[in-house]
Design a protein around this motif. Structure first.
Motif, mmCIF file in Angstrom:
data_model
loop_
_atom_site.group_PDB
_atom_site.id
_atom_site.type_symbol
_atom_site.label_atom_id
_atom_site.label_comp_id
_atom_site.label_asym_id
_atom_site.label_seq_id
_atom_site.Cartn_x
_atom_site.Cartn_y
_atom_site.Cartn_z
ATOM 1 N N VAL A 171 54.085 98.145 41.756
ATOM 2 C CA VAL A 171 52.839 97.782 42.635
ATOM 3 C C VAL A 171 52.464 97.124 41.987
ATOM 4 C CG1 VAL A 171 52.260 98.846 44.594
ATOM 5 C CG2 VAL A 171 54.466 99.409 44.252
ATOM 6 N N PHE A 172 51.679 97.934 41.264
ATOM 7 C CA PHE A 172 50.162 97.167 40.267
ATOM 8 C C PHE A 172 50.412 96.155 40.419
ATOM 9 C CE2 PHE A 172 48.325 96.522 36.421
ATOM 10 C CZ PHE A 172 47.057 96.598 36.442
ATOM 11 N N GLN A 173 52.199 95.697 39.298
ATOM 12 C CA GLN A 173 51.849 93.946 38.462
ATOM 13 C C GLN A 173 51.916 93.575 40.137
ATOM 14 O OE1 GLN A 173 52.919 93.257 35.042
ATOM 15 N NE2 GLN A 173 51.330 94.274 35.046
ATOM 16 N N MET A 174 52.723 94.127 40.706
ATOM 17 C CA MET A 174 52.948 92.615 41.844
ATOM 18 C C MET A 174 51.598 92.464 42.372
ATOM 19 S SD MET A 174 55.808 92.842 45.352
ATOM 20 C CE MET A 174 56.587 92.252 44.386
ATOM 21 N N ILE A 175 50.341 93.122 43.111
ATOM 22 C CA ILE A 175 48.811 93.352 43.838
ATOM 23 C C ILE A 175 47.952 92.406 42.514
ATOM 24 C CG2 ILE A 175 46.842 95.083 43.849
ATOM 25 C CD1 ILE A 175 48.828 96.726 44.773
ATOM 26 N N ARG A 176 47.979 92.792 41.645
ATOM 27 C CA ARG A 176 47.426 91.931 40.485
ATOM 28 C C ARG A 176 47.893 90.551 40.323
ATOM 29 N NH1 ARG A 176 47.346 90.697 34.848
ATOM 30 N NH2 ARG A 176 45.391 90.973 34.101
ATOM 31 N N ALA A 177 48.966 90.137 39.876
ATOM 32 C CA ALA A 177 49.529 89.367 40.566
ATOM 33 C C ALA A 177 48.621 88.121 41.798
ATOM 34 C CB ALA A 177 51.608 88.979 40.303
ATOM 35 N N ALA A 178 49.249 88.378 42.946
ATOM 36 C CA ALA A 178 48.798 88.605 44.206
ATOM 37 C C ALA A 178 47.289 88.503 43.669
ATOM 38 C CB ALA A 178 49.699 89.074 45.059
ATOM 39 N N TYR A 179 46.590 88.502 43.659
ATOM 40 C CA TYR A 179 45.286 88.679 43.568
ATOM 41 C C TYR A 179 45.215 87.646 42.642
ATOM 42 C CZ TYR A 179 40.247 90.305 43.227
ATOM 43 O OH TYR A 179 38.709 90.037 42.814
ATOM 44 N N ILE A 180 45.430 87.309 41.019
ATOM 45 C CA ILE A 180 44.873 86.150 40.583
ATOM 46 C C ILE A 180 45.298 85.342 41.762
ATOM 47 C CG2 ILE A 180 45.703 85.156 38.950
ATOM 48 C CD1 ILE A 180 46.121 88.459 37.173
ATOM 49 N N GLN A 181 46.531 84.740 42.060
ATOM 50 C CA GLN A 181 46.997 84.095 42.472
ATOM 51 C C GLN A 181 46.006 83.487 43.717
ATOM 52 O OE1 GLN A 181 51.005 83.766 44.430
ATOM 53 N NE2 GLN A 181 51.260 82.155 44.946
ATOM 54 N N TYR A 182 45.544 84.518 44.477
ATOM 55 C CA TYR A 182 44.187 84.327 45.855
ATOM 56 C C TYR A 182 43.604 83.662 45.131
ATOM 57 C CZ TYR A 182 42.053 84.976 49.640
ATOM 58 O OH TYR A 182 41.137 85.330 51.169
ATOM 59 N N GLN A 183 42.752 84.471 43.905
ATOM 60 C CA GLN A 183 41.838 83.900 43.890
ATOM 61 C C GLN A 183 41.484 81.904 42.575
ATOM 62 O OE1 GLN A 183 38.466 85.606 43.355
ATOM 63 N NE2 GLN A 183 39.916 86.947 44.481
ATOM 64 N N ALA A 184 42.721 81.961 42.203
ATOM 65 C CA ALA A 184 43.051 80.794 41.920
ATOM 66 C C ALA A 184 42.677 79.627 43.000
ATOM 67 C CB ALA A 184 44.149 80.767 41.266
ATOM 68 N N GLY A 185 43.828 80.318 44.293
ATOM 69 C CA GLY A 185 43.724 79.293 45.864
ATOM 70 C C GLY A 185 42.511 79.558 45.876
ATOM 71 N N ALA A 186 41.255 79.657 45.693
ATOM 72 C CA ALA A 186 40.119 79.870 46.623
ATOM 73 C C ALA A 186 39.295 79.552 45.539
ATOM 74 C CB ALA A 186 39.327 81.574 46.467
ATOM 75 N N GLY A 187 39.875 78.228 44.188
ATOM 76 C CA GLY A 187 39.566 77.410 43.978
ATOM 77 C C GLY A 187 38.584 77.615 42.483
ATOM 78 N N LYS A 188 38.475 78.683 42.659
ATOM 79 C CA LYS A 188 37.694 79.401 40.824
ATOM 80 C C LYS A 188 38.046 79.486 39.402
ATOM 81 C CE LYS A 188 35.896 83.604 43.356
ATOM 82 N NZ LYS A 188 36.375 84.925 42.993
ATOM 83 N N ALA A 189 37.361 79.382 39.227
ATOM 84 C CA ALA A 189 38.026 78.693 37.557
ATOM 85 C C ALA A 189 38.888 79.403 36.771
ATOM 86 C CB ALA A 189 36.908 78.377 36.697
ATOM 87 N N ALA A 190 39.211 78.701 35.849
ATOM 88 C CA ALA A 190 40.763 79.858 35.122
ATOM 89 C C ALA A 190 40.359 81.023 35.360
ATOM 90 C CB ALA A 190 41.033 79.923 34.084
ATOM 91 N N VAL A 191 41.022 82.188 35.980
ATOM 92 C CA VAL A 191 40.293 83.731 36.194
ATOM 93 C C VAL A 191 40.658 84.216 34.801
ATOM 94 C CG1 VAL A 191 41.812 85.093 38.015
ATOM 95 C CG2 VAL A 191 41.558 82.623 38.856
#
Length: 1022
Positions: A930-950
């Motif tokens: 569950v942690f791995q899935m939430i963590r991957a989703a969070y990184i993808q969400y942050q990257a999609g928000a236009g932030k630099a390499a997360v």
């Protein structure tokens, strides 16, 4: 082999799209499922359904229309089978309810399909049809609708897969398991792979998915023209789709060629085979010409059901087109009581309307006074007369169709015989008029259709005269090729006990073949020498010992049973007594009783009532288990015709039989059963094989080609099959080290998946032939080949992580030889997959003879392990798979050495144990997923928000970890028993996930999507 994306492309371009094009040529409308506007749970095309009900039943009002729609879309039933049967009968028998059409409320018939006018119906196909229930989403490739009702589901697979049809069938079964309601109205399942195509009824097992070999009513040339493929060979799927789904055929099959048969309190849905459908329609064509004829479909290919389907169609259409026949009487005539019981039971079990058993000539005469609409069953003996009498006319009506079973010379065309009362030695039997002639006299204006499981012999003019020429033939070789029956083989054993000689042949001269077993015994008594030899106890004891040796080594290990056919009732008793004395497996005697037997005679102890016989037969038909040890049925004359027990592989034959009687009897062993029943076997103890050519010579050679083969014919075939296997490894140099040779075969020859598939098929063919020959000493010549290639096959499965069932499961005797050899040479046989973490796997690796061989074994095991585990932690195992693919690519491009490859593989292998990795994060394996899935989703969400390499900070990592642990704890408490079947519980869990994801600032769309992903993951974990 092609990668996944290429296989998906092949599936669409080679299979699905051509199938849709064929439906288009057949006049179907097409809807793209991706563009279909409907509720996700809805699987009827409601707009079309309402419109067509209104058009077919123009009198119906709005209330009635809504009621009709509910009648077909809302079904209350205790099971899927019950719901399916209820809906089927509503479709074909219609339904009714009351409506006032101006004359008060009266019942009116509501039709959902207009079977009599195909073009008045709506035929639609939808591809990629999306259906969702509370638990699962399924997307069948093609769904076929008639008037908005989903009646057929087609699954397409690339022909470049290893087992495309098997995969398609498996997926169809998966759909049925995940969404039962979608299959309430379903009638046909289809698996397509372009060059192979199979179909079955809704609940058929995989082994009953059949090919449709011949198009109908067009032939292949005409069909090619219709489809715009003149001069081209039609792929199998074109033939099947046209034959099943051309509009007229489809409605015809739905209406008259599906039955629900009740056997042992269980309902089985059956759908016609292609030969049954074609024969049945040819019968109707012949009837419209005012002619009769003969259907010859080889024994075991479903003749009784062909009769049932044909009679059902005649009943459903009521008036036979272009004839005066309207709701005609159907009279079904057999030559034996057991056949009469079998066929009438088939009709009754299939819910055929009002079948009636006729017990006497008087009853037959009464029933035929007003024959319209009746279905009558009787035996040919009702048409027997004495002393040259002329049989009376029973009915002058033209509205009668006769189905005569076993319509060949020995049953109908010859002179019949009957008892004359007090008989003297020389006139125990007296001739009468032929039974067929008597039938013609009794019902002179009836149409006669003969059915036979054996061909008309070359010299038989009377059958053709009485019934007409062939209407349709389904030859043994066709039936075997289609899998409707298996090959029959024969073997003569103990030639010293054979009793057929010129002095004794007279006792079975063809003029006596129409007699019952009791009458034949009277004849044998005249030939005292015959009785003395055939019933000699020492002779029978010798045979019993041989039967036991053969059965225990060749038959019982495969899980099969056998019949022992004896020359007389007394001999049957002797066989039983000696077998029991020798400690044989359980056996039962089934023989006819006679009032003439001495009241104190030993034989009376073996009499059985009909109920007892039925109970024994049912036990015999079932597999062995703790309660059922019955292995042998010992018979004399009973159960040689009309007896159907697929578990029977062997007939031990000690009874002289000829011509049709021989062909009917030996066919008891030709029914398919499990995969390892590759053939039926006749063991000859009476010299039948010496006269087999004479017996078969009475038939046209083309008619009986392939009917019987000598078991030893498999020896040259096995030699050819062995050479085919050897050719795979002809370029591999032999070495003194056998381990090294095997490794070279695995790496240098079997590295490509398509080569492994071809090797497995060739090896399977070779094993099946040798398995047939075992335990005959002739099998010994193949031992070394079996040992070597069995070892290579075993190593191949381990090395490449093959998880499909081993071909050895279908050849138990050969499997035992291979396993014995491997284990005697220190090579362990693993019956279950070997864990990559186990000491057994380390042992296998250590025995590899080169770094390359070790690397190959480890990388394939890692691949298999990841595939098995990826659903339990998609993020983590996907990252490992990408590492593995990168490492392999670098080695293939020679960027790293084999030693570096092994080092990299060992590192990935150590990371496969997710429990260790999770423990480093202070979590359990499930929490970590569950942690791995939430963590991957969070990184993808942050990257999609236009932030630099997360790059996550320690604070971020802790926050995500805490949320994951809290969420898992909540979900664990909510995962009550059967939560996957409880939609309300799933909604609570979904909301719980979403609330936690809002804490890490996900927007609504992302929170919804990731909540679904996490809930699916939890479904795999809990």
């Amino acid at each position: 082999m092609a990668d996944e994306s290429q296989l998906q492309l092949d599936e669409y371009t080679l299979v699905e799209k051509p199938a849709l094009d064929t439906f288009n040529k057949l006049g179907y409308k097409y809807i793209d499922g991706k563009k279909l506007n409907k509720e996700p749970q809805q699987f009827f095309l409601l707009d079309i359904l309402k419109r067509k009900i209104q058009e077919i039943n123009p009198w119906i009002d709005e209330i009635g229309l809504n009621k009709a729609v509910r009648e077909i879309t809302v079904v209350q039933a205790a099971s899927l089978v019950e719901a399916n049967e209820l809906l089927y009968y509503k479709l074909v028998n219609y339904t009714s309810f009351k409506q006032d059409l101006g004359f008060g409320k009266k019942s009116h018939t509501v039709k959902f399909i207009d079977f009599d006018n195909p073009e008045k119906n709506d035929f639609t196909v939808v591809n990629q049809f999306y259906i969702k229930n509370n638990d699962f989403t399924i997307i069948p490739d093609i769904v076929v609708f008639v008037n908005g009702i989903p009646l057929a589901v087609l699954e397409c697979k690339s022909p470049n897969l290893q087992d495309p049809i098997e995969e398609a069938i498996s997926q169809l079964f998966g759909y049925r398991e995940k969404n039962e309601q979608f299959f309430y109205p379903n009638q046909i399942l289809v698996a397509l792979a372009r060059y192979r195509a199979t179909y079955a009824s809704t609940f058929s097992l995989a082994k009953y998915f059949l090919e449709w070999k011949k198009p109908y009513p067009l032939n292949e040339r005409e069909l090619a023209e219709k489809l715009g493929k003149e001069g081209k060979e039609l792929p199998a799927q074109d033939i099947l789709l046209y034959s099943l789904f051309s509009k007229g055929n489809f409605l015809d099959i739905l209406r008259s060629y599906i039955v629900f048969e009740t056997e042992n309190n269980s309902v089985h849905k059956k759908l016609c085979r292609y030969n049954q459908y074609i024969a049945s329609n040819k019968i109707l064509e012949r009837i419209t010409e005012g002619k009769g004829g003969v259907i010859w479909h080889t024994q075991g290919s479903g003749k009784s059901l062909t009769m049932t389907y044909t009679a059902l169609k005649i009943r459903r259409i009521e008036k036979v087109p272009d004839t005066s026949l309207e709701n005609p009487c159907i009279l079904i005539v057999t030559d034996r009581n057991d056949l009469d019981d079998q066929i009438s039971r088939t009709f009754k079990n299939c819910s055929f309307p009002n079948p009636l058993h006729v017990e006497s000539v008087e009853q037959l005469k009464d029933e035929l006074k007003n024959p319209t609409g009746k279905t009558l069953f009787t035996t040919i003996q009702k048409f027997t007369t004495k002393n040259g009498e002329t049989y009376p006319e029973l009915s002058h009506s033209e509205n009668i169709i006769v189905f005569a079973d076993e319509a060949h010379r020995s049953q109908y065309g010859k002179v019949g015989y009957s008892k004359t009362g007090d008989r003297k030695e020389d006139d125990k039997i007296s001739g009468t008029l032929g039974w067929a002639t008597n039938m013609r006299t009794a019902i002179p204006n009836a149409l006669f259709i003969g059915f036979t499981g054996t061909p008309i012999d070359k010299n038989d003019k009377s059958t053709r005269r009485e019934f007409g020429d062939y209407i349709d033939r389904y030859l043994p070789r066709q039936s075997i090729a289609d899998g409707a029956t298996v090959q029959i083989k024969y073997q003569a054993r103990l030639p010293e006990v054979h009793i057929l000689g010129s002095e004794l042949d007279v006792a079975f001269d063809s003029e006596f073949e129409d007699y019952t077993d009791l009458e034949q015994e009277l004849i044998k008594e005249k030939a005292g020498k015959y009785k003395t030899i055939s019933e000699d106890e020492d002779r029978i004891r010798q045979i019993c010992k041989d039967i036991l040796e053969h059965y225990t080594t060749a038959v019982r290990p495969e899980g099969f049973k056998a019949q022992i056919v004896t020359p007389s009732r007394d001999a049957a008793v002797t066989y039983k007594q000696i077998l029991d004395e020798l400690g044989a497996p359980e056996s039962e005697v089934i023989i006819s009783s006679s009032p003439k037997d001495d009241p104190k005679a030993e034989i009376r102890k073996y009499y059985k009532t009909k109920a007892q016989q039925r109970q024994i037969i049912e036990k015999f038909k079932k597999p062995f288990d703790e309660e059922n040890k019955l292995a042998f049925l010992i018979v004399c004359d009973m159960l040689l015709t009309g007896f159907d027990a697929p578990i029977e592989q062997v007939m031990y034959l000690d009874k002289p039989l000829k011509e049709h009687s021989l062909m009917q009897a030996v066919a008891r062993v030709n029914r398919p059963y499990t995969e390892n029943k590759t053939h039926g076997l006749i063991i000859d103890y009476c010299g039948i094989s010496k006269r087999l050519k004479e017996a078969l010579d009475i038939f046209n050679e083309g008619d009986i080609a392939g009917y019987l083969e000598h078991l030893m014919d498999d020896i040259p075939r096995a030699e050819q099959a062995a050479n085919k296997v050897k050719r795979f490894f002809k370029e591999v140099p032999t070495t003194k080290n056998s381990d090294e040779y095997v490794d070279k075969c695995i790496l240098d020859v079997l590295s490509a998946e398509d080569t492994r598939i071809r090797f497995e098929r060739a090896f399977k063919e070779f094993l099946a032939l040798v398995n047939n020959i075992i335990p005959n000493p002739e099998a010994n010549r193949f031992r070394q080949d079996i040992y070597l290639y069995g070892r290579i096959y075993n190593a191949m499965r381990i090395n490449y992580g093959i998880q499909a069932p081993s071909v050895l499961e279908a050849v138990p005797k050969a499997k035992a030889l291979i396993h014995e050899y491997l284990e005697s040479n220190g090579i362990k046989v693993f019956h279950d997959p070997v864990s990559i973490y186990s000491s057994e796997f380390n042992d296998i690796v250590s025995k590899k003879t080169s770094p390359k061989a070790k690397a190959s074994l480890i990388q394939h095991k890692i691949k298999t392990t990841i595939s098995n585990l990826i659903n339990t932690n998609p993020v983590y195992y996907t990252s490992l798979r990408e590492k593995l693919e990168k490492l392999i690519a670098e080695h293939e491009q020679e960027l790293i050495s084999t030693a570096d490859l092994l080092t990299g593989l060992d590192k990935i292998r150590s990371e496969l144990d997710v429990d260790v990795v999770a423990k480093n994060h202070g979590m359990s394996r499930k929490e970590f997923a569950v942690f791995q899935m939430i963590r991957a989703a969070y990184i993808q969400y942050q990257a999609g928000a236009g932030k630099a390499a997360v790059k996550l900070s320690e604070e971020d990592e802790k926050k995500l970890s805490d949320i994951s642990l809290s969420l898992f704890s909540s979900l664990n408490k909510l995962a009550v028993i059967d939560w996957k079947q409880k939609s309300e519980q799933q909604k609570i869990m979904f909301k719980t996930i979403k609330r936690e994801l809002y804490k890490i600032d996900f927007d609504i769309e992302t929170a919804e999507r990731e909540s679904r992903n996490i809930l699916n993951l939890v479904g795999n974990l809990m």
